[in-house]
Scaffold this motif. Structure first.
Motif, PDB file in Angstrom:
ATOM      1  N   HIS A  82       6.242   3.917   0.442  1.00  0.00           N
ATOM      2  CA  HIS A  82       6.463   3.374   1.677  1.00  0.00           C
ATOM      3  C   HIS A  82       5.205   3.252   2.590  1.00  0.00           C
ATOM      4  N   TYR A  83       4.485   4.281   2.912  1.00  0.00           N
ATOM      5  CA  TYR A  83       3.284   4.621   3.511  1.00  0.00           C
ATOM      6  C   TYR A  83       2.345   3.658   3.137  1.00  0.00           C
ATOM      7  N   ALA A  84       2.244   3.462   1.932  1.00  0.00           N
ATOM      8  CA  ALA A  84       0.943   2.418   1.463  1.00  0.00           C
ATOM      9  C   ALA A  84       1.375   1.071   2.071  1.00  0.00           C
ATOM     10  N   LEU A  85       2.878   0.731   1.700  1.00  0.00           N
ATOM     11  CA  LEU A  85       2.988  -0.759   2.253  1.00  0.00           C
ATOM     12  C   LEU A  85       2.911  -0.971   3.810  1.00  0.00           C
ATOM     13  N   LYS A  86       3.370   0.196   4.483  1.00  0.00           N
ATOM     14  CA  LYS A  86       3.264   0.274   5.872  1.00  0.00           C
ATOM     15  C   LYS A  86       2.017  -0.042   6.462  1.00  0.00           C
TER      16      LYS A  86
END
Length: 457
Positions: free
Chosen positions: A164-168
């Motif tokens: 999720h961090y990578a996408l955000k």
């Protein structure tokens, strides 16, 4: 009585995640972004999470789960030197993974990560450590951003949080690129990627390389079930070295009791200006057979037929350029005819310097069955020539493709706009001027189609 399945209920903690995933989907669509992922510790979870959102598929090119060092090298062209020097969990590795995902696929944005999800630390790196990289292709430049973050929780909690961090952060970093807040700093990483993709090593043992490449030709001949090698000899150092390697390979085959033959071909267009060099090369190579085929009549006839069929040119230079490519392809037609008649493999002469610059004719000199000089810089080809005992005049000869009738013997370096010294320095990881670096990277990107198989649906 009919059984009724109650509606699925989403866990409260997943609702914010779905909102994030929808935002990412919309962002990718709004900016016409095509995403490729290269995941190690998350093992495909970034792509899988995004795929939960309907409509996200149109913005996804591919998702690669690459755990092993070998997979990172094979699919993403991560350099062995980076893996050895920096380790698997490092920003340097994640950067090369991102650049590899971007340039090896049909994407203009890539996410990569590598880290320790657990359950145990590795090489002193704590559980939850993840190195990320985001690569963007924007206005003909590549932008690269890397971060290292620590996540808490068990193995799967770390993986999900990292995905999720990578996408955000994709949205944040892309916005910074578009707003001009990030410089095109990917030159060094891209340089390393190209070096790995073209299989260049900074230094070689010339004698070992001669032996290795002779064995390569010998084994390929045996494994293919063919009986001969075919190569056009121009008088330049590349065909001189490749020709001698081919002759040594068939001689080794015969020593092992295998029928093998090397056909060297002279393929001039009318009268070749440096014919004496070609003859000197043949004398050095000592091929089993020499066939001479003048390609002028076939090349001129093809051009005349095209013009009679309605093809027009903007000027004499464009006409001459098209004729030059016809010459290169006619030479390959001749070589494949000889190979077809003699159960042969056609040998190519392209090396890393030409591969970098796309300095070959597609389906002309770039078409071959076997390319023994792959991965060598121009200087390294010269080293092999010297070890083989080739005449110094041929080893140090100024390279020329000699395809343009209006500019006979035009030096490669003049046509390329950059010197072989700069090309070799770039390929071996050395510093070159910003102008030369930009020329080489842009040319590499522009000529990518030449190094790939035909595009398919």
């Amino acid at each position: 009585m009919a059984l009724v399945t109650p509606p699925a209920r989403m866990h409260p903690s997943r609702r914010p995640a779905m909102e994030l995933l929808r935002q990412v989907r919309d962002y990718l669509q709004d900016y016409s972004l095509k995403l490729a992922t290269a995941e190690s510790c998350t093992a495909g979870l970034i792509a899988s999470e995004l795929a939960r959102v309907p409509g996200s598929g149109q913005s996804m090119d591919c998702g690669l789960a690459v755990y092993s060092p070998e997979a990172k090298q094979r699919y993403l062209s991560v350099s062995a030197q980076t893996l050895e020097r920096c380790g698997l969990t490092s920003e340097a590795t994640s950067k090369e993974m991102a650049v590899g995902a971007l340039t090896n696929n049909d994407a203009n944005v890539a996410i990569a990560n590598t880290g320790i999800a657990g359950p145990e630390p590795h090489d002193g790196i704590p559980v939850g450590t993840v190195c990320f990289a985001w690569a963007f292709r924007y206005e003909q430049q590549i932008y690269l951003i890397a971060e290292t973050r620590h996540f808490s929780g068990d193995r799967n909690e770390v993986r999900l949080a990292a995905a999720h961090y990578a996408l955000k952060r994709l949205m944040t970093h892309h916005a910074a690129v578009v707003e001009g807040e990030v410089s095109a700093v990917a030159h060094q990483a891209h340089q390393a990627h190209i070096q790995t993709a073209l299989r260049v090593v900074p230094a070689i043992d010339p004698q070992q390389e001669v032996e290795r490449r002779v064995m390569f030709l010998y084994r390929q001949l045996l494994n293919s079930g063919q009986k001969s090698l075919v190569l056009g000899i121009s008088g330049g150092v590349d065909s001189t070295v490749a020709g001698r390697l081919a002759q040594l390979a068939v001689e080794k085959a015969r020593q092992e009791g295998v029928s093998a033959h090397f056909y060297a071909m002279r393929l001039p267009y009318d009268t070749q200006h440096d014919e004496a060099d070609a003859q000197q090369a043949l004398a050095f190579i000592k091929p089993d057979s020499v066939l001479s085929v003048n390609i002028q009549a076939a090349s001129d006839a093809m051009l005349a037929s095209l013009e009679a069929g309605g093809l027009g040119f903007t000027d004499a230079q464009q006409r001459d350029f098209v004729l030059g490519n016809i010459k290169a392809r006619q030479r390959m037609v001749a070589q494949y005819a000889v190979a077809g008649a003699n159960a042969g493999l056609v040998v190519g002469t392209d090396q890393a310097a030409e591969a970098l610059m796309g300095f070959f004719t597609k389906y002309g000199d770039g078409a071959c069955d076997i390319a023994p000089l792959t991965g060598l810089t121009k200087a390294q080809v010269r080293q092999l020539g010297a070890v083989l005992g080739a005449p110094e005049a041929l080893v140090e000869k100024q390279p020329t493709a000699d395809l343009e009738t209006l500019k006979p013997q035009l030096a490669d370096e003049e046509a390329l706009g950059v010197s072989y010294a700069d090309i070799d320095a770039f390929l071996t990881g050395k510093q070159v001027s910003e102008e030369a670096r930009a020329t080489m990277i842009q040319t590499y990107q522009r000529s990518a189609h030449k190094r790939h198989l035909p595009i398919t649906p």
